[in-house]
Each structure stands twice: as C-alpha cells, then as structure tokens.
Write a protein that holds these residues in place. Structure first.
Motif, PDB file in Angstrom:
ATOM      1  N   TYR A  15       1.995  -7.583  13.362  1.00  0.00           N
ATOM      2  CA  TYR A  15       3.249  -7.221  12.697  1.00  0.00           C
ATOM      3  C   TYR A  15       3.449  -7.947  11.356  1.00  0.00           C
ATOM      4  N   PRO A  16       3.246  -9.275  11.285  1.00  0.00           N
ATOM      5  CA  PRO A  16       3.424  -9.946   9.980  1.00  0.00           C
ATOM      6  C   PRO A  16       2.466  -9.414   8.908  1.00  0.00           C
ATOM      7  N   LEU A  17       1.297  -8.947   9.325  1.00  0.00           N
ATOM      8  CA  LEU A  17       0.345  -8.385   8.364  1.00  0.00           C
ATOM      9  C   LEU A  17       0.866  -7.064   7.806  1.00  0.00           C
ATOM     10  N   TYR A  18       1.499  -6.265   8.669  1.00  0.00           N
ATOM     11  CA  TYR A  18       2.129  -5.029   8.198  1.00  0.00           C
ATOM     12  C   TYR A  18       3.211  -5.356   7.172  1.00  0.00           C
ATOM     13  N   VAL A  19       4.032  -6.346   7.492  1.00  0.00           N
ATOM     14  CA  VAL A  19       5.130  -6.734   6.604  1.00  0.00           C
ATOM     15  C   VAL A  19       4.573  -7.256   5.278  1.00  0.00           C
ATOM     16  N   GLN A  20       3.562  -8.118   5.339  1.00  0.00           N
ATOM     17  CA  GLN A  20       2.969  -8.666   4.117  1.00  0.00           C
ATOM     18  C   GLN A  20       2.395  -7.561   3.237  1.00  0.00           C
ATOM     19  N   LYS A  21       1.712  -6.620   3.839  1.00  0.00           N
ATOM     20  CA  LYS A  21       1.123  -5.512   3.088  1.00  0.00           C
ATOM     21  C   LYS A  21       2.207  -4.735   2.360  1.00  0.00           C
ATOM     22  N   ALA A  22       3.296  -4.437   3.055  1.00  0.00           N
ATOM     23  CA  ALA A  22       4.394  -3.681   2.454  1.00  0.00           C
ATOM     24  C   ALA A  22       5.086  -4.499   1.358  1.00  0.00           C
ATOM     25  N   GLU A 103       1.107   4.283   3.941  1.00  0.00           N
ATOM     26  CA  GLU A 103       1.906   5.161   3.078  1.00  0.00           C
ATOM     27  C   GLU A 103       3.087   4.398   2.480  1.00  0.00           C
ATOM     28  N   LEU A 104       3.694   3.554   3.279  1.00  0.00           N
ATOM     29  CA  LEU A 104       4.805   2.733   2.817  1.00  0.00           C
ATOM     30  C   LEU A 104       4.337   1.829   1.674  1.00  0.00           C
ATOM     31  N   ALA A 105       3.207   1.167   1.875  1.00  0.00           N
ATOM     32  CA  ALA A 105       2.676   0.246   0.876  1.00  0.00           C
ATOM     33  C   ALA A 105       2.227   0.969  -0.393  1.00  0.00           C
ATOM     34  N   LYS A 106       1.874   2.231  -0.263  1.00  0.00           N
ATOM     35  CA  LYS A 106       1.449   2.999  -1.442  1.00  0.00           C
ATOM     36  C   LYS A 106       2.632   3.545  -2.222  1.00  0.00           C
ATOM     37  N   GLY A 107       3.848   3.252  -1.740  1.00  0.00           N
ATOM     38  CA  GLY A 107       5.030   3.658  -2.486  1.00  0.00           C
ATOM     39  C   GLY A 107       5.539   5.050  -2.183  1.00  0.00           C
ATOM     40  N   LYS A 108       5.012   5.657  -1.156  1.00  0.00           N
ATOM     41  CA  LYS A 108       5.463   6.994  -0.783  1.00  0.00           C
ATOM     42  C   LYS A 108       6.942   6.935  -0.397  1.00  0.00           C
ATOM     43  N   ALA A 109       7.687   7.952  -0.723  1.00  0.00           N
ATOM     44  CA  ALA A 109       9.109   8.003  -0.411  1.00  0.00           C
ATOM     45  C   ALA A 109       9.320   8.023   1.107  1.00  0.00           C
ATOM     46  N   MET A 110      10.338   7.302   1.563  1.00  0.00           N
ATOM     47  CA  MET A 110      10.612   7.198   2.997  1.00  0.00           C
ATOM     48  C   MET A 110      10.806   8.583   3.627  1.00  0.00           C
ATOM     49  N   GLU A 111      11.428   9.509   2.913  1.00  0.00           N
ATOM     50  CA  GLU A 111      11.638  10.863   3.457  1.00  0.00           C
ATOM     51  C   GLU A 111      10.310  11.564   3.733  1.00  0.00           C
ATOM     52  N   LYS A 112       9.298  11.270   2.919  1.00  0.00           N
ATOM     53  CA  LYS A 112       7.976  11.871   3.120  1.00  0.00           C
ATOM     54  C   LYS A 112       7.234  11.179   4.265  1.00  0.00           C
ATOM     55  N   ILE A 113       7.406   9.869   4.384  1.00  0.00           N
ATOM     56  CA  ILE A 113       6.742   9.108   5.446  1.00  0.00           C
ATOM     57  C   ILE A 113       7.283   9.535   6.801  1.00  0.00           C
ATOM     58  N   LEU A 114       8.615   9.622   6.901  1.00  0.00           N
ATOM     59  CA  LEU A 114       9.267   9.983   8.155  1.00  0.00           C
ATOM     60  C   LEU A 114       9.387  11.500   8.224  1.00  0.00           C
ATOM     61  N   ARG A 115       8.280  12.118   8.359  1.00  0.00           N
ATOM     62  CA  ARG A 115       8.143  13.563   8.358  1.00  0.00           C
ATOM     63  C   ARG A 115       9.292  14.204   9.056  1.00  0.00           C
TER      64      ARG A 115
END
Length: 115
Positions: A15-22, A103-115
């Motif tokens: 989990y902390p790695l996910y957070v760090q990446k974002a 996708e989150l880390a790549k800057g994709k819009a949250m609306e697109k991520i949360l299909r």
C-alpha cells in the motif's frame, strides 16, 4: 516474486508503494484510497482495518465487500502482462489494482479511471 508469494504478501506492505507512486506524480493518498475503495467495495474504515491488520492480498480480496461490477472494463498492460488475459482470478484482481494505480499516477482523470 512468484504469484504465490504476492498472494501471501501483506497488503499493508505494498500500500505505501502505491501511495508513493501516486504522490510522485502529484496525486494524493486520498486518490489511491478512492480507487481501492471503488474496486473492492471497502469503505474507508474497512480499508484502514485491512491495512492495520496487515492482511495478505488473498485475505484482502476475499474479505472485500464486492468487486466493482465494471472491474472487467479495466484493460491494458501491467508489468508486461495484459490484465484482461490473466487466468488466475486473484492475480487478476491484484493486476486490476496495479493498473488503477498506474492510471492514477499517469495523471488520468478520476472519472476515466473509475469507469
């Protein structure tokens, strides 16, 4: 890391790695939590309990309230593997989560991520 090993790895250790990446890409811990909650159906308290309990990935997904009905719409490549082609159901859920964080880390819009 073999598939078996990731299944028994505590979610709290990844989990902390996910957070760090974002966060490296300007996103927040709250954004990471939102995509995890969307995928798994946990509320924030439930997610926090899973992290504090250091449950492994297998238990984390087994105890998840529900996998989002649109999870199958998550497509793409993570670590050289196409997520929609992963045969093992647990590994596919882990890859779905990896893809959402990517996708989150790549800057994709949250609306697109949360299909």
């Amino acid at each position: 890391m073999s598939a078996r090993r990731i299944f028994t790895t505590p979610f709290a250790s990844v989990y902390p790695l996910y957070v760090q990446k974002a966060e490296r890409k300007g996103r927040t811990k709250a954004d990471v939590d939102e995509v995890i909650r969307w995928l798994t159906g946990y509320d924030q308290a439930g997610l926090d309990r899973q992290i504090s309990a250091r449950t492994d990935f297998q238990t984390f997904f087994a105890e998840a309230p529900r996998l989002h009905p649109h999870a199958a719409l998550i497509k793409g490549i993570v670590c050289g593997v196409r997520v929609e082609d992963v045969d093992d159901p647990l590994m596919q859920k882990i890859r779905y989560l990896d893809k959402l964080v990517d996708e989150l880390a790549k800057g994709k819009a949250m609306e697109k991520i949360l299909r």
